[in-house]
Design a protein around this motif. Structure first.
Motif, PDB file in Angstrom:
ATOM      1  N   ALA A 101       0.828  -1.211   0.000  1.00  0.00           N
ATOM      2  CA  ALA A 101       0.000   0.000   0.000  1.00  0.00           C
ATOM      3  C   ALA A 101       0.863   1.262   0.000  1.00  0.00           C
ATOM      4  O   ALA A 101       0.349   2.368   0.170  1.00  0.00           O
ATOM      5  N   GLY A 102       2.174   1.093  -0.134  1.00  0.00           N
ATOM      6  CA  GLY A 102       3.071   2.253  -0.251  1.00  0.00           C
ATOM      7  C   GLY A 102       3.521   2.848   1.074  1.00  0.00           C
ATOM      8  O   GLY A 102       4.050   3.961   1.111  1.00  0.00           O
ATOM      9  N   LEU A 103       3.326   2.121   2.154  1.00  0.00           N
ATOM     10  CA  LEU A 103       3.703   2.649   3.469  1.00  0.00           C
ATOM     11  C   LEU A 103       5.110   2.174   3.865  1.00  0.00           C
ATOM     12  O   LEU A 103       5.501   1.050   3.536  1.00  0.00           O
ATOM     13  N   THR A 104       5.834   3.007   4.580  1.00  0.00           N
ATOM     14  CA  THR A 104       7.093   2.549   5.163  1.00  0.00           C
ATOM     15  C   THR A 104       6.783   1.831   6.480  1.00  0.00           C
ATOM     16  O   THR A 104       5.813   2.161   7.169  1.00  0.00           O
ATOM     17  N   CYS A 105       7.627   0.859   6.821  1.00  0.00           N
ATOM     18  CA  CYS A 105       7.323  -0.014   7.965  1.00  0.00           C
ATOM     19  C   CYS A 105       8.513  -0.050   8.916  1.00  0.00           C
ATOM     20  O   CYS A 105       9.567  -0.587   8.583  1.00  0.00           O
ATOM     21  N   LEU A 106       8.337   0.544  10.083  1.00  0.00           N
ATOM     22  CA  LEU A 106       9.425   0.614  11.059  1.00  0.00           C
ATOM     23  C   LEU A 106       9.154  -0.267  12.272  1.00  0.00           C
ATOM     24  O   LEU A 106       8.003  -0.497  12.645  1.00  0.00           O
ATOM     25  N   ILE A 107      10.263  -0.719  12.862  1.00  0.00           N
ATOM     26  CA  ILE A 107      10.203  -1.488  14.113  1.00  0.00           C
ATOM     27  C   ILE A 107      10.871  -0.650  15.199  1.00  0.00           C
ATOM     28  O   ILE A 107      11.951  -0.109  14.983  1.00  0.00           O
ATOM     29  N   ASP A 108      10.213  -0.576  16.339  1.00  0.00           N
ATOM     30  CA  ASP A 108      10.794   0.053  17.525  1.00  0.00           C
ATOM     31  C   ASP A 108      11.134  -1.101  18.473  1.00  0.00           C
ATOM     32  O   ASP A 108      10.232  -1.811  18.924  1.00  0.00           O
ATOM     33  N   SER A 109      12.437  -1.324  18.751  1.00  0.00           N
ATOM     34  CA  SER A 109      12.821  -2.565  19.430  1.00  0.00           C
ATOM     35  C   SER A 109      13.835  -2.353  20.543  1.00  0.00           C
ATOM     36  O   SER A 109      14.702  -1.482  20.456  1.00  0.00           O
ATOM     37  N   ASN A 110      13.752  -3.213  21.549  1.00  0.00           N
ATOM     38  CA  ASN A 110      14.788  -3.208  22.589  1.00  0.00           C
ATOM     39  C   ASN A 110      16.025  -3.989  22.145  1.00  0.00           C
ATOM     40  O   ASN A 110      17.020  -4.048  22.869  1.00  0.00           O
ATOM     41  N   GLY A 111      15.952  -4.627  20.988  1.00  0.00           N
ATOM     42  CA  GLY A 111      17.133  -5.239  20.368  1.00  0.00           C
ATOM     43  C   GLY A 111      17.579  -6.568  20.938  1.00  0.00           C
ATOM     44  O   GLY A 111      18.635  -7.075  20.558  1.00  0.00           O
ATOM     45  N   THR A 112      16.793  -7.164  21.799  1.00  0.00           N
ATOM     46  CA  THR A 112      17.257  -8.396  22.454  1.00  0.00           C
ATOM     47  C   THR A 112      16.849  -9.679  21.722  1.00  0.00           C
ATOM     48  O   THR A 112      17.170 -10.777  22.176  1.00  0.00           O
ATOM     49  N   ILE A 113      16.121  -9.526  20.607  1.00  0.00           N
ATOM     50  CA  ILE A 113      15.795 -10.692  19.768  1.00  0.00           C
ATOM     51  C   ILE A 113      16.685 -10.598  18.527  1.00  0.00           C
ATOM     52  O   ILE A 113      16.745  -9.537  17.890  1.00  0.00           O
ATOM     53  N   ASP A 114      17.347 -11.697  18.190  1.00  0.00           N
ATOM     54  CA  ASP A 114      18.307 -11.684  17.080  1.00  0.00           C
ATOM     55  C   ASP A 114      17.586 -11.515  15.735  1.00  0.00           C
ATOM     56  O   ASP A 114      16.982 -12.461  15.219  1.00  0.00           O
ATOM     57  N   LEU A 115      17.661 -10.323  15.153  1.00  0.00           N
ATOM     58  CA  LEU A 115      16.905 -10.030  13.936  1.00  0.00           C
ATOM     59  C   LEU A 115      17.497 -10.707  12.697  1.00  0.00           C
ATOM     60  O   LEU A 115      16.799 -10.873  11.695  1.00  0.00           O
ATOM     61  N   SER A 116      18.753 -11.118  12.773  1.00  0.00           N
ATOM     62  CA  SER A 116      19.352 -11.801  11.622  1.00  0.00           C
ATOM     63  C   SER A 116      18.691 -13.169  11.384  1.00  0.00           C
ATOM     64  O   SER A 116      18.857 -13.764  10.334  1.00  0.00           O
ATOM     65  N   ARG A 117      17.920 -13.631  12.347  1.00  0.00           N
ATOM     66  CA  ARG A 117      17.205 -14.904  12.187  1.00  0.00           C
ATOM     67  C   ARG A 117      15.967 -14.742  11.309  1.00  0.00           C
ATOM     68  O   ARG A 117      15.334 -15.705  10.932  1.00  0.00           O
ATOM     69  N   PHE A 118      15.605 -13.507  10.984  1.00  0.00           N
ATOM     70  CA  PHE A 118      14.356 -13.274  10.240  1.00  0.00           C
ATOM     71  C   PHE A 118      14.612 -12.441   8.974  1.00  0.00           C
ATOM     72  O   PHE A 118      14.127 -11.303   8.859  1.00  0.00           O
ATOM     73  N   PRO A 119      15.350 -13.016   8.014  1.00  0.00           N
ATOM     74  CA  PRO A 119      15.681 -12.236   6.811  1.00  0.00           C
ATOM     75  C   PRO A 119      14.451 -11.790   6.022  1.00  0.00           C
ATOM     76  O   PRO A 119      14.452 -10.678   5.462  1.00  0.00           O
ATOM     77  N   GLU A 120      13.394 -12.624   5.998  1.00  0.00           N
ATOM     78  CA  GLU A 120      12.190 -12.215   5.235  1.00  0.00           C
ATOM     79  C   GLU A 120      11.536 -10.997   5.897  1.00  0.00           C
ATOM     80  O   GLU A 120      11.068 -10.090   5.220  1.00  0.00           O
ATOM     81  N   LEU A 121      11.531 -10.999   7.212  1.00  0.00           N
ATOM     82  CA  LEU A 121      10.983  -9.831   7.917  1.00  0.00           C
ATOM     83  C   LEU A 121      11.821  -8.591   7.599  1.00  0.00           C
ATOM     84  O   LEU A 121      11.280  -7.519   7.317  1.00  0.00           O
ATOM     85  N   MET A 122      13.120  -8.745   7.612  1.00  0.00           N
ATOM     86  CA  MET A 122      13.980  -7.588   7.368  1.00  0.00           C
ATOM     87  C   MET A 122      13.836  -7.063   5.939  1.00  0.00           C
ATOM     88  O   MET A 122      14.022  -5.881   5.683  1.00  0.00           O
ATOM     89  N   GLU A 123      13.458  -7.958   5.007  1.00  0.00           N
ATOM     90  CA  GLU A 123      13.187  -7.525   3.633  1.00  0.00           C
ATOM     91  C   GLU A 123      12.009  -6.557   3.582  1.00  0.00           C
ATOM     92  O   GLU A 123      12.018  -5.583   2.833  1.00  0.00           O
ATOM     93  N   THR A 124      10.977  -6.859   4.392  1.00  0.00           N
ATOM     94  CA  THR A 124       9.762  -6.034   4.344  1.00  0.00           C
ATOM     95  C   THR A 124       9.855  -4.807   5.259  1.00  0.00           C
ATOM     96  O   THR A 124       9.028  -3.906   5.172  1.00  0.00           O
ATOM     97  N   CYS A 125      10.844  -4.802   6.135  1.00  0.00           N
ATOM     98  CA  CYS A 125      10.992  -3.727   7.127  1.00  0.00           C
ATOM     99  C   CYS A 125      11.841  -2.584   6.546  1.00  0.00           C
ATOM    100  O   CYS A 125      12.890  -2.829   5.964  1.00  0.00           O
ATOM    101  N   SER A 126      11.359  -1.357   6.714  1.00  0.00           N
ATOM    102  CA  SER A 126      12.128  -0.209   6.193  1.00  0.00           C
ATOM    103  C   SER A 126      13.294   0.141   7.111  1.00  0.00           C
ATOM    104  O   SER A 126      14.298   0.695   6.654  1.00  0.00           O
ATOM    105  N   GLY A 127      13.153  -0.118   8.398  1.00  0.00           N
ATOM    106  CA  GLY A 127      14.229   0.213   9.319  1.00  0.00           C
ATOM    107  C   GLY A 127      13.838  -0.082  10.754  1.00  0.00           C
ATOM    108  O   GLY A 127      12.667  -0.283  11.070  1.00  0.00           O
TER     109      GLY A 127
END
Ligand code: SF4
Length: 242
Positions: A101-127
């Motif tokens: 729908a043309g929206l940017t998608c941000l995550i606000d995180s405490n950083g304690t979950i290893d995000l490198s385990r979710f490459p598909e999520l990181m593809e869809t995440c703007s930052g």
């Protein structure tokens, strides 16, 4: 589609990333910060039968229907919490719909979950807007009850894949060694600090029920000194969140 526990949806927010955004707060957090402003979002719910009147279990499609109503007025969505990355599949599904729908998608995180385990999520995440609450492990543990090894790993990973939208530090004199954190960040991501957004957040005790509930906010002069220090270290994009 799986369901995630939604604590709150704020249709228009100007403090959760660039521009006007819809902010979605998920219930449940894996650490326990002494300065948490939303302690009611900490309890992790195990399944849809585990709920309360404030929490609504929703699919990504159902949340997107809410987001859609505001599409003409928002630049994007921000997923927050609690700790929203406890629900990576839900995030990925919601981000896929929002991205189309043309929206940017941000995550606000405490950083304690290893995000490198979710490459598909990181593809869809703007930052990712990443909290760095302490650099020293003992101080991190005292402040949050958790471990910051993964936070440091995420910092490097997000910087390497250019998804580090912002670094956030809550500033509390005597409690948070901001200089130590800034130096640790610089040692980890090097020259990239010059164009990485850094947000220095002035601690406020509003809503705090932990050990720091009576701690007073730092002065503007204290915050300005930290800003100068960050600038001297090479951070160029520094925002004060008063
Ligand atoms: S990470 Fe955020 S939601 Fe979780 S305890 Fe800390 S301040 Fe609260």
């Amino acid at each position: 589609m799986i369901k995630a526990p939604i604590h709150k949806i704020i249709p228009h927010s100007l403090v959760d990333g660039p521009g006007n955004r819809t902010s979605i707060f998920l219930q449940g957090c894996n650490i326990k910060c002494e300065y948490c402003h939303n302690p009611e979002t900490q309890k992790i719910l195990t399944d849809t039968s585990d709920s309360s009147p404030e929490i609504k279990w929703m699919t990504a499609e159902e949340v997107f229907q809410e987001v859609k109503k505001d599409i003409p007025f928002i630049r994007g969505i921000t997923l927050s919490g609690g700790e929203c990355t406890l629900y990576p599949q839900f995030l990925e599904e919601l981000f896929s719909l929002s991205q189309k729908a043309g929206l940017t998608c941000l995550i606000d995180s405490n950083g304690t979950i290893d995000l490198s385990r979710f490459p598909e999520l990181m593809e869809t995440c703007s930052g990712v807007m990443l909290d760095v609450k302490a650099w020293d492990q003992e101080k991190f543990k005292r402040l949050t009850g958790g471990n910051n090894t993964v936070v440091k790993k995420n910092l490097k990973y997000l910087s390497d894949i250019d998804k580090l939208e912002e670094i956030r530090i809550v500033c509390i004199p005597e409690e948070v060694d901001v200089e130590d954190i800034l130096k640790g960040i610089k040692a980890t991501i090097g020259d990239k600090i010059s164009d990485t957004n850094l947000r220095l957040i002035k601690f406020r005790n509003h809503g705090v029920i932990g050990r720091l509930k009576d701690t007073i906010s730092p002065s503007d002069a204290y915050m300005n000194n930290l800003k100068e220090l960050a600038s001297e270290l090479g951070f160029n994009v520094i925002k004060n969140y008063i």
